[in-house]
Structures are given as C-alpha cells and as structure tokens.
Design a protein around this motif. Structure first.
Motif, mmCIF file in Angstrom:
data_model
loop_
_atom_site.group_PDB
_atom_site.id
_atom_site.type_symbol
_atom_site.label_atom_id
_atom_site.label_comp_id
_atom_site.label_asym_id
_atom_site.label_seq_id
_atom_site.Cartn_x
_atom_site.Cartn_y
_atom_site.Cartn_z
ATOM 1 N N GLY A 95 0.827 -1.211 0.000
ATOM 2 C CA GLY A 95 0.000 0.000 0.000
ATOM 3 C C GLY A 95 0.855 1.251 0.000
ATOM 4 O O GLY A 95 0.570 2.216 -0.735
ATOM 5 N N ALA A 96 1.910 1.244 0.820
ATOM 6 C CA ALA A 96 2.823 2.382 0.837
ATOM 7 C C ALA A 96 3.539 2.518 -0.505
ATOM 8 O O ALA A 96 3.698 3.629 -1.033
ATOM 9 C CB ALA A 96 3.848 2.213 1.960
ATOM 10 N N GLY A 97 3.945 1.382 -1.088
ATOM 11 C CA GLY A 97 4.619 1.420 -2.380
ATOM 12 C C GLY A 97 3.732 1.932 -3.491
ATOM 13 O O GLY A 97 4.165 2.700 -4.351
ATOM 14 N N LEU A 98 2.461 1.523 -3.484
ATOM 15 C CA LEU A 98 1.520 2.007 -4.494
ATOM 16 C C LEU A 98 1.335 3.510 -4.394
ATOM 17 O O LEU A 98 1.287 4.218 -5.414
ATOM 18 C CB LEU A 98 0.170 1.300 -4.333
ATOM 19 N N ALA A 99 1.257 4.023 -3.167
ATOM 20 C CA ALA A 99 1.104 5.468 -2.983
ATOM 21 C C ALA A 99 2.314 6.212 -3.534
ATOM 22 O O ALA A 99 2.180 7.266 -4.165
ATOM 23 C CB ALA A 99 0.912 5.785 -1.495
ATOM 24 N N VAL A 100 3.507 5.665 -3.315
ATOM 25 C CA VAL A 100 4.730 6.306 -3.824
ATOM 26 C C VAL A 100 4.750 6.287 -5.349
ATOM 27 O O VAL A 100 5.090 7.285 -5.994
ATOM 28 C CB VAL A 100 5.972 5.593 -3.250
ATOM 29 N N VAL A 101 4.380 5.160 -5.949
ATOM 30 C CA VAL A 101 4.358 5.056 -7.410
ATOM 31 C C VAL A 101 3.334 6.030 -7.996
ATOM 32 O O VAL A 101 3.590 6.686 -9.024
ATOM 33 C CB VAL A 101 4.054 3.613 -7.849
ATOM 34 N N LEU A 102 2.174 6.158 -7.364
ATOM 35 C CA LEU A 102 1.172 7.124 -7.832
ATOM 36 C C LEU A 102 1.710 8.549 -7.733
ATOM 37 O O LEU A 102 1.468 9.382 -8.617
ATOM 38 C CB LEU A 102 -0.108 6.988 -7.003
ATOM 39 N N PHE A 103 2.434 8.826 -6.657
ATOM 40 C CA PHE A 103 3.034 10.155 -6.493
ATOM 41 C C PHE A 103 4.004 10.447 -7.639
ATOM 42 O O PHE A 103 3.957 11.510 -8.266
ATOM 43 C CB PHE A 103 3.753 10.220 -5.146
ATOM 44 N N ILE A 104 4.897 9.489 -7.919
ATOM 45 C CA ILE A 104 5.879 9.683 -8.990
ATOM 46 C C ILE A 104 5.186 9.796 -10.353
ATOM 47 O O ILE A 104 5.555 10.617 -11.188
ATOM 48 C CB ILE A 104 6.900 8.523 -8.993
ATOM 49 N N TYR A 105 4.153 8.968 -10.554
ATOM 50 C CA TYR A 105 3.479 8.939 -11.855
ATOM 51 C C TYR A 105 2.738 10.245 -12.139
ATOM 52 O O TYR A 105 2.864 10.822 -13.224
ATOM 53 C CB TYR A 105 2.494 7.769 -11.889
ATOM 54 N N PHE A 106 1.959 10.734 -11.179
ATOM 55 C CA PHE A 106 1.126 11.910 -11.436
ATOM 56 C C PHE A 106 1.896 13.216 -11.341
ATOM 57 O O PHE A 106 1.463 14.236 -11.865
ATOM 58 C CB PHE A 106 -0.056 11.934 -10.476
ATOM 59 N N PHE A 107 3.039 13.199 -10.633
ATOM 60 C CA PHE A 107 3.810 14.425 -10.498
ATOM 61 C C PHE A 107 5.155 14.328 -11.208
ATOM 62 O O PHE A 107 6.093 15.040 -10.883
ATOM 63 C CB PHE A 107 4.042 14.756 -9.021
ATOM 64 N N GLN A 108 5.261 13.412 -12.195
ATOM 65 C CA GLN A 108 6.552 13.195 -12.833
ATOM 66 C C GLN A 108 7.057 14.453 -13.542
ATOM 67 O O GLN A 108 8.263 14.674 -13.627
ATOM 68 C CB GLN A 108 6.475 12.039 -13.824
ATOM 69 N N GLY A 109 6.168 15.310 -14.023
ATOM 70 C CA GLY A 109 6.612 16.531 -14.693
ATOM 71 C C GLY A 109 7.292 17.503 -13.761
ATOM 72 O O GLY A 109 8.209 18.217 -14.142
ATOM 73 N N SER A 110 6.812 17.556 -12.495
ATOM 74 C CA SER A 110 7.390 18.480 -11.514
ATOM 75 C C SER A 110 8.045 17.715 -10.382
ATOM 76 O O SER A 110 8.133 18.191 -9.267
ATOM 77 C CB SER A 110 6.300 19.396 -10.952
ATOM 78 N N TYR A 111 8.503 16.471 -10.690
ATOM 79 C CA TYR A 111 9.031 15.605 -9.640
ATOM 80 C C TYR A 111 10.270 16.173 -8.966
ATOM 81 O O TYR A 111 10.470 16.025 -7.772
ATOM 82 C CB TYR A 111 9.364 14.219 -10.215
ATOM 83 N N THR A 112 11.118 16.882 -9.741
ATOM 84 C CA THR A 112 12.348 17.395 -9.152
ATOM 85 C C THR A 112 12.054 18.364 -8.024
ATOM 86 O O THR A 112 12.597 18.270 -6.943
ATOM 87 C CB THR A 112 13.198 18.095 -10.232
ATOM 88 N N SER A 113 11.128 19.305 -8.267
ATOM 89 C CA SER A 113 10.847 20.297 -7.237
ATOM 90 C C SER A 113 10.124 19.676 -6.048
ATOM 91 O O SER A 113 10.390 20.010 -4.907
ATOM 92 C CB SER A 113 9.985 21.429 -7.820
ATOM 93 N N LEU A 114 9.213 18.728 -6.321
ATOM 94 C CA LEU A 114 8.484 18.097 -5.222
ATOM 95 C C LEU A 114 9.372 17.114 -4.469
ATOM 96 O O LEU A 114 9.313 17.017 -3.246
ATOM 97 C CB LEU A 114 7.248 17.368 -5.763
ATOM 98 N N GLY A 115 10.209 16.382 -5.208
ATOM 99 C CA GLY A 115 11.035 15.366 -4.577
ATOM 100 C C GLY A 115 12.103 15.948 -3.681
ATOM 101 O O GLY A 115 12.632 15.256 -2.820
ATOM 102 N N GLU A 116 12.446 17.217 -3.880
ATOM 103 C CA GLU A 116 13.468 17.820 -3.049
ATOM 104 C C GLU A 116 12.942 18.164 -1.660
ATOM 105 O O GLU A 116 13.729 18.404 -0.751
ATOM 106 C CB GLU A 116 14.014 19.084 -3.732
ATOM 107 N N THR A 117 11.648 18.209 -1.471
ATOM 108 C CA THR A 117 11.120 18.460 -0.138
ATOM 109 C C THR A 117 11.261 17.199 0.691
ATOM 110 O O THR A 117 11.084 16.089 0.207
ATOM 111 C CB THR A 117 9.636 18.878 -0.212
#
Length: 331
Positions: A95-117
C-alpha cells in the motif's frame, strides 16, 4: 533475566562492531584511526564530509527502520497468531509502495521540485500504509475480525496492490520507472540528517508504546476466547495495536523503501533467543531488526562497489530461505 541481559549485551556489541566496520567501508575506504580522529573532530574535510553527511545518517536510519519493521512484524504475528505475518506479506508495504508510485506517476513533470522536499515522498508512503491497513481491517470485519480473515484479506490486498502498482510502473518514463523500481526493492533513499529527524520521533514514541502493551499482546496471543475471559477488550485492543504496527511500518517504509521479510525474521529470532514474553521479546526483536538491516546495508553498499545493491534485496536473500523453512515447518 540474567540470560536476557547477556543476550542484550551480545546484540549491542554486534551492532557496535558492524557500525564501526560500516563507517570504514565504502567507495572511499577510511582507516580505523582516521575514523576515530574524524569522530573526535580532528579529521580531514573529506573524511568529515563522507562520515557525517553520507554514512552516519544512513546508518542511523538503517538502525531505526530495522527496529521499526521488526516491532511492527512482532505485533502483526501476535495479533494474527500466525508466524508468517509481516508488514510486507500483509500488504501494508505494498500500500505504501503504491502510494509512492502514484506520487511519482502523477507528479513526474514536476518531480524534481516536489522530490526535493523532505516530507513529500514519506508522506505519501505513510498515507498509503494507513489506507492499506484500513482496507484490510474493513474487509476482514465480519461480526469482529478473526486472525485468519485478517491474514487472508491482507494477502489478497497485497496481490491487488502489486498488480495495480505494476500497471502504473509500465506507464512511466524510463527515469521514473527506475526511481520507483529501486525504491520498491527496498532502498534507504533518505540519507540526510533531516530524514533521520523526520523518522526518529515516530520510533521513540511508538516502540515504547508497544512495549507498554506487552501484557495485552501476551494475552491476545492466547486467542480471543481466552483474552475475553481474562477481561481484555479484544477488538479495541486489536485496533489500537494494529494502528501502532501500521505507524511503525509506514514510518519505516517512508525512508527505507519496501523492505520485506525483516518484520518476519527478526521476531522469530527474538523468540528463539529470549522466549515469547513480549516484555523482553519486543526489545530483542527491535535490536535484531536494527542489526540485520545495518549489516544488510553494509553488504549492499560494498559487495559490488562502486555500484550498490538495494538493501531490500540483501534482506530478501537472508529472509526468503527462512520464510520457506517456516512454510515447510508449519502444519
């Protein structure tokens, strides 16, 4: 009690020995004397950077995550009265892994800025773990929750989460796909002191709470009828303990990736060492889990250096044979 104290001391010595060895080993080896000088504040700039900014926070996180997953597994095994229960097997990690994959998938365009937080990825993993646990408990409810239904529903949801996860992975671009794959294989990606401080309060709060509930765990392991006859409010305590297990697993997975088998193996080793009483078994499981993950991280970083093996794969190599042994042993 005397034997238990000796066992505690032996595990602490092993952890300390692996900790010192891990400080020396890596892409850049550091001599033991240089490690000591650096820890005392008299090292070179390069050694200070490597030890204090890269190795030490990662090793502290390995200790915390190992302890958290081990205690979570101990709770789940006691609640389900099933020696094969584990946050990974029951679907909480998925469940935790699915949430992370959804996060990466839907925010992949702005992943750099979001992932740095610091808290973006851990927060999604945490929410995914809680959601998985809620679904498991809700679907397992039928005039109460029986241990067998809890395990079967957890295994079914684990398979469902994994299937959905694969679908989204296949739709990712190659860069995001690799990021998700490494994380899902169990990778200690949070390697800064900020990540350490983010996960430390959860461990300091919830592990003592589990130890405080040791008597309740002892009674509930006897079965629901026995627990009710001894005056334990079974459903209320089961929900409370399940929440503690999910909180520990979610906090651990958020910075350590989806590490399986650790929550299965560590409680078993602890029971063999000190017996089934949770007052001593839970602290022992926490120390055993911390030792295993610290050792696995050291092996993963150095076995194919300069390339790294995700720590989850090393733990799986250790834990999978033991899991098969338990399956063959279980009637």
């Amino acid at each position: 009690m005397k034997r238990t104290v000796w066992i505690y001391m032996a595990i602490v010595v092993l952890i300390f020995a692996v900790f010192l060895l891990s400080l020396q080993m890596g892409t850049m080896s550091i001599a033991p004397l240089d490690v000591w000088r650096t820890l005392m504040g008299d090292g070179t700039e390069q050694h200070t950077l490597v030890l204090f900014e890269f190795r030490l926070p990662r090793m502290v996180i390995a200790l915390l995550v190992g302890a958290g997953l081990a205690v979570s597994g101990a709770i789940l095994q006691s609640l389900s009265r099933n020696e094969l229960a584990d946050p990974g097997i029951l679907g909480i990690n998925a469940g935790a892994g699915l949430a992370v994959v959804l996060f990466i998938y839907f925010f992949q365009g702005s992943y750099t800025s979001l992932g740095e937080t610091i808290f973006a990825l851990p927060l999604f993993a945490f929410v995914g773990a809680i959601t998985a646990a809620f679904l498991i408990y809700t679907l397992a409810w039928k005039k109460g929750v029986t241990p067998i239904r809890l395990v079967l529903v957890g295994i079914g949801l684990n398979a469902g989460f994994t299937a959905i996860l694969i679908v989204f992975q296949l739709r990712m671009n190659p860069e995001d796909f690799m990021q998700a794959t490494v994380w899902l294989n169990g990778d200690i990606w949070g390697t800064s002191w900020s990540h350490t401080l983010a996960v430390l309060p959860w461990m300091l709060l919830f592990i003592p709470l589990v130890i405080a509930q040791a008597r309740t765990l002892n009674v509930m392991r006897l079965g629901d009828p026995s627990a009710v006859s001894l005056g334990v409010k079974v459903e209320r305590n089961r929900r409370r303990l399940l929440i503690l297990a999910v909180m520990l697993a979610g906090a651990s997975v958020s910075v350590g990736g989806a590490i399986s088998f650790l929550g299965l193996v560590a409680p078993h080793i602890a029971r063999r060492l000190v017996g089934p009483r949770h007052q001593v078994m839970v602290p022992t499981a926490a120390m055993v889990g911390a030792f295993i993950l610290l050792f696995a991280d050291m092996v993963g970083r150095n076995l194919l250096s300069p390339s790294e093996i995700p720590v989850g794969i090393v733990v799986a190599v250790i834990g999978a044979p033991y899991f098969l042994y338990l399956l063959m042993k279980t009637p």
